[in-house]
Design an enzyme around this catalytic site. Sequence first.
Site, PDB file in Angstrom:
ATOM      1  N   HIS A   1      18.619  -1.295   0.118  1.00 53.19           N
ATOM      2  CA  HIS A   1      18.598  -2.749   0.007  1.00 53.19           C
ATOM      3  C   HIS A   1      20.051  -3.204  -0.060  1.00 53.19           C
ATOM      4  O   HIS A   1      20.925  -2.462  -0.515  1.00 53.19           O
ATOM      5  CB  HIS A   1      17.912  -3.219  -1.272  1.00 53.19           C
ATOM      6  CG  HIS A   1      16.498  -2.781  -1.436  1.00 53.19           C
ATOM      7  ND1 HIS A   1      16.151  -1.559  -1.986  1.00 53.19           N
ATOM      8  CD2 HIS A   1      15.334  -3.417  -1.155  1.00 53.19           C
ATOM      9  CE1 HIS A   1      14.844  -1.456  -2.037  1.00 53.19           C
ATOM     10  NE2 HIS A   1      14.315  -2.565  -1.539  1.00 53.19           N
TER      11      HIS A   1
ATOM     12  N   ASP B   1      21.696  -2.835  -3.414  1.00 49.99           N
ATOM     13  CA  ASP B   1      21.891  -1.437  -3.829  1.00 49.99           C
ATOM     14  C   ASP B   1      23.324  -1.008  -3.550  1.00 49.99           C
ATOM     15  O   ASP B   1      23.915  -0.253  -4.324  1.00 49.99           O
ATOM     16  CB  ASP B   1      20.975  -0.486  -3.050  1.00 49.99           C
ATOM     17  CG  ASP B   1      19.507  -0.742  -3.251  1.00 49.99           C
ATOM     18  OD1 ASP B   1      19.141  -1.345  -4.274  1.00 49.99           O
ATOM     19  OD2 ASP B   1      18.715  -0.334  -2.375  1.00 49.99           O
TER      20      ASP B   1
ATOM     21  N   GLU C   1       6.313  -3.863   5.079  1.00 51.53           N
ATOM     22  CA  GLU C   1       5.789  -2.829   4.182  1.00 51.53           C
ATOM     23  C   GLU C   1       4.642  -3.406   3.357  1.00 51.53           C
ATOM     24  O   GLU C   1       4.863  -4.225   2.467  1.00 51.53           O
ATOM     25  CB  GLU C   1       6.893  -2.316   3.268  1.00 51.53           C
ATOM     26  CG  GLU C   1       6.450  -1.188   2.362  1.00 51.53           C
ATOM     27  CD  GLU C   1       7.602  -0.551   1.620  1.00 51.53           C
ATOM     28  OE1 GLU C   1       7.400  -0.159   0.459  1.00 51.53           O
ATOM     29  OE2 GLU C   1       8.711  -0.454   2.187  1.00 51.53           O
TER      30      GLU C   1
ATOM     31  N   GLU D   1       3.731   2.958   2.614  1.00 48.88           N
ATOM     32  CA  GLU D   1       4.042   3.759   1.429  1.00 48.88           C
ATOM     33  C   GLU D   1       2.761   4.337   0.847  1.00 48.88           C
ATOM     34  O   GLU D   1       1.778   3.621   0.656  1.00 48.88           O
ATOM     35  CB  GLU D   1       4.761   2.923   0.375  1.00 48.88           C
ATOM     36  CG  GLU D   1       5.089   3.723  -0.877  1.00 48.88           C
ATOM     37  CD  GLU D   1       5.902   2.969  -1.893  1.00 48.88           C
ATOM     38  OE1 GLU D   1       5.614   3.118  -3.096  1.00 48.88           O
ATOM     39  OE2 GLU D   1       6.831   2.230  -1.493  1.00 48.88           O
TER      40      GLU D   1
ATOM     41  N   HIS E   1       1.452   2.611  -2.312  1.00 44.36           N
ATOM     42  CA  HIS E   1       0.894   1.290  -2.045  1.00 44.36           C
ATOM     43  C   HIS E   1      -0.532   1.410  -1.506  1.00 44.36           C
ATOM     44  O   HIS E   1      -1.379   0.562  -1.796  1.00 44.36           O
ATOM     45  CB  HIS E   1       1.765   0.530  -1.054  1.00 44.36           C
ATOM     46  CG  HIS E   1       3.126   0.210  -1.580  1.00 44.36           C
ATOM     47  ND1 HIS E   1       4.078  -0.467  -0.830  1.00 44.36           N
ATOM     48  CD2 HIS E   1       3.712   0.462  -2.776  1.00 44.36           C
ATOM     49  CE1 HIS E   1       5.179  -0.602  -1.555  1.00 44.36           C
ATOM     50  NE2 HIS E   1       4.980  -0.036  -2.732  1.00 44.36           N
TER      51      HIS E   1
ATOM     52  N   ASP F   1       7.061   5.620   3.888  1.00 44.21           N
ATOM     53  CA  ASP F   1       7.682   5.889   2.592  1.00 44.21           C
ATOM     54  C   ASP F   1       6.850   6.975   1.922  1.00 44.21           C
ATOM     55  O   ASP F   1       5.724   6.719   1.467  1.00 44.21           O
ATOM     56  CB  ASP F   1       7.720   4.631   1.721  1.00 44.21           C
ATOM     57  CG  ASP F   1       8.959   3.787   1.970  1.00 44.21           C
ATOM     58  OD1 ASP F   1       9.727   4.121   2.885  1.00 44.21           O
ATOM     59  OD2 ASP F   1       9.149   2.794   1.253  1.00 44.21           O
TER      60      ASP F   1
ATOM     61  N   ASP G   1       2.809   1.193  -9.606  1.00 45.44           N
ATOM     62  CA  ASP G   1       3.554   1.945  -8.594  1.00 45.44           C
ATOM     63  C   ASP G   1       4.460   2.963  -9.287  1.00 45.44           C
ATOM     64  O   ASP G   1       5.564   2.639  -9.712  1.00 45.44           O
ATOM     65  CB  ASP G   1       4.382   0.944  -7.782  1.00 45.44           C
ATOM     66  CG  ASP G   1       4.799   1.477  -6.431  1.00 45.44           C
ATOM     67  OD1 ASP G   1       4.472   2.629  -6.123  1.00 45.44           O
ATOM     68  OD2 ASP G   1       5.449   0.736  -5.681  1.00 45.44           O
TER      69      ASP G   1
ATOM     70  N   ASP H   1       5.768   5.763  -8.013  1.00 45.52           N
ATOM     71  CA  ASP H   1       6.830   6.269  -7.129  1.00 45.52           C
ATOM     72  C   ASP H   1       7.232   7.704  -7.462  1.00 45.52           C
ATOM     73  O   ASP H   1       8.408   8.025  -7.616  1.00 45.52           O
ATOM     74  CB  ASP H   1       8.065   5.359  -7.189  1.00 45.52           C
ATOM     75  CG  ASP H   1       7.880   4.071  -6.422  1.00 45.52           C
ATOM     76  OD1 ASP H   1       7.080   4.063  -5.469  1.00 45.52           O
ATOM     77  OD2 ASP H   1       8.523   3.067  -6.771  1.00 45.52           O
TER      78      ASP H   1
ATOM     79  N   ASP I   1      10.756   7.276  -0.993  1.00 39.63           N
ATOM     80  CA  ASP I   1      10.809   6.154  -1.935  1.00 39.63           C
ATOM     81  C   ASP I   1      10.223   6.663  -3.250  1.00 39.63           C
ATOM     82  O   ASP I   1       9.122   6.304  -3.652  1.00 39.63           O
ATOM     83  CB  ASP I   1      10.014   4.973  -1.385  1.00 39.63           C
ATOM     84  CG  ASP I   1      10.175   3.721  -2.230  1.00 39.63           C
ATOM     85  OD1 ASP I   1      10.822   3.803  -3.287  1.00 39.63           O
ATOM     86  OD2 ASP I   1       9.644   2.670  -1.842  1.00 39.63           O
TER      87      ASP I   1
END
Length: 439
Positions: free
Chosen positions: A101, A104, A232, A268, A271, A296, A307, A309, A339
């Site tokens: 991003h 980031d 996404e 993802e 998700h 992802d 989430d 991750d 991710d």
Amino acid sequence: MHRYFERVNRISYEGRQSNNPLAFRHYNPEEIILGKKMKDHLRFAVCYWHNFCWDGTDMFGSGAFERFWQKGGDALELAKLKADVAFEFFYKLNIPFYCFHDIDVAPEGCSLKEYIYNLGVMSDILADKQAETGVKLLWGTANCFTHPRYAAGASTNPDLNIFAYASAQVCQVMQMTKKLGGENYVLWGGREGYESLLNTDLRQEREQIGRFMQMVVDYKYKIGFQGTLLIEPKPQEPTKHQYDYDVATVYGFLKQFGLENEIKVNIEANHATLAGHSFQHEVATAIALGILGSIDANRGDAQLGWDTDQFPNSVEENSLVMYEILKAGGFTTGGLNFDAKVRRQSIDIDDLFYGHIGAIDTMALSLKSAVKILVDGKLDEYVAQRYSGWNSELGRDILEGKMTLDEVAHYAETLVQEPKHRSGQQELLENLINRYIYD
């Protein structure tokens, strides 16, 4: 190159017999599989945000990590240090891509002017780092969800000025992604949804986000960006309900605004879990609709409603995902971006390597299992046989629109016998898949 991970050498393939936790047991980047190198099938990427921006904060506790690149100081200088650390990590992990991003990699600053300046400085630094290490950009994206201005969304915000601010941000990051040779640009609408219908105009917000996406497509062509635009999907979190709920929902949105040939999806795994789907379902749906772009790769927790991750670790799940991707011809501009983040208790620097190495080996082993399924062909043969009646003249005429409903009804009246119900043989096929994975 700086040496912040001094005790870690570049990760290499050592084979199944290796007990070295800092080596690949299944991922051999140069191994040829179906005429293509393994690294070109998988196209791994590391994400900037979880690894180099997250400090271990969660909803119930402050930062648990003590990353030296996150200490206080001048924001732009810290961003440069973070880039040094990140690219040494990418290089030592021996993967071809990374993702980010905007905020980031560059501090947001106190104004749009300062934000643009910081992005310009960091884009030059990232370009140099890419040239030095050979690591490329899989995709870039704009963070239009963290800042308080985006509490009610970015493109769906009721405040026109915030819509405009998000537009400026996306313009800048699309330019930066192009400059860095990014192969995709991702749009994730974390705040593009609602908390309550009491204060929401659904039609208005849908028109706003639809027009925004049309403008993004126009801008892609205006600046000559050659990559793929990706949405996404995610059903909720941080908002109660997001408009990009799942792959099928996104496709309906794209069709409504004439964008189905312009934008694909970045799927993802976690998700999919939140949407009540399997990872394979979302990938297979995207392929069936012609909009699969990138992945992802992570995992969620079936017992938790958020989430998490986590790094992927299920060969059983991901073998079927890789089978769908291989059957569709593989990635073009997309890849497998991790991710994923280490757990909050995993505070050692080496844990970043362990998490990625395990995930990389999981996906490599999944690829090998998927190849067995594809090459053997028994699963494809069964599915083809199951639908074989539709290859008849009658079946083709129905699908091509040459027959009406009453004509098909008349055909049914001519049948001498009632149609017979046939076994779906799901259990047999599940056993077959287990043989490919575990034999």
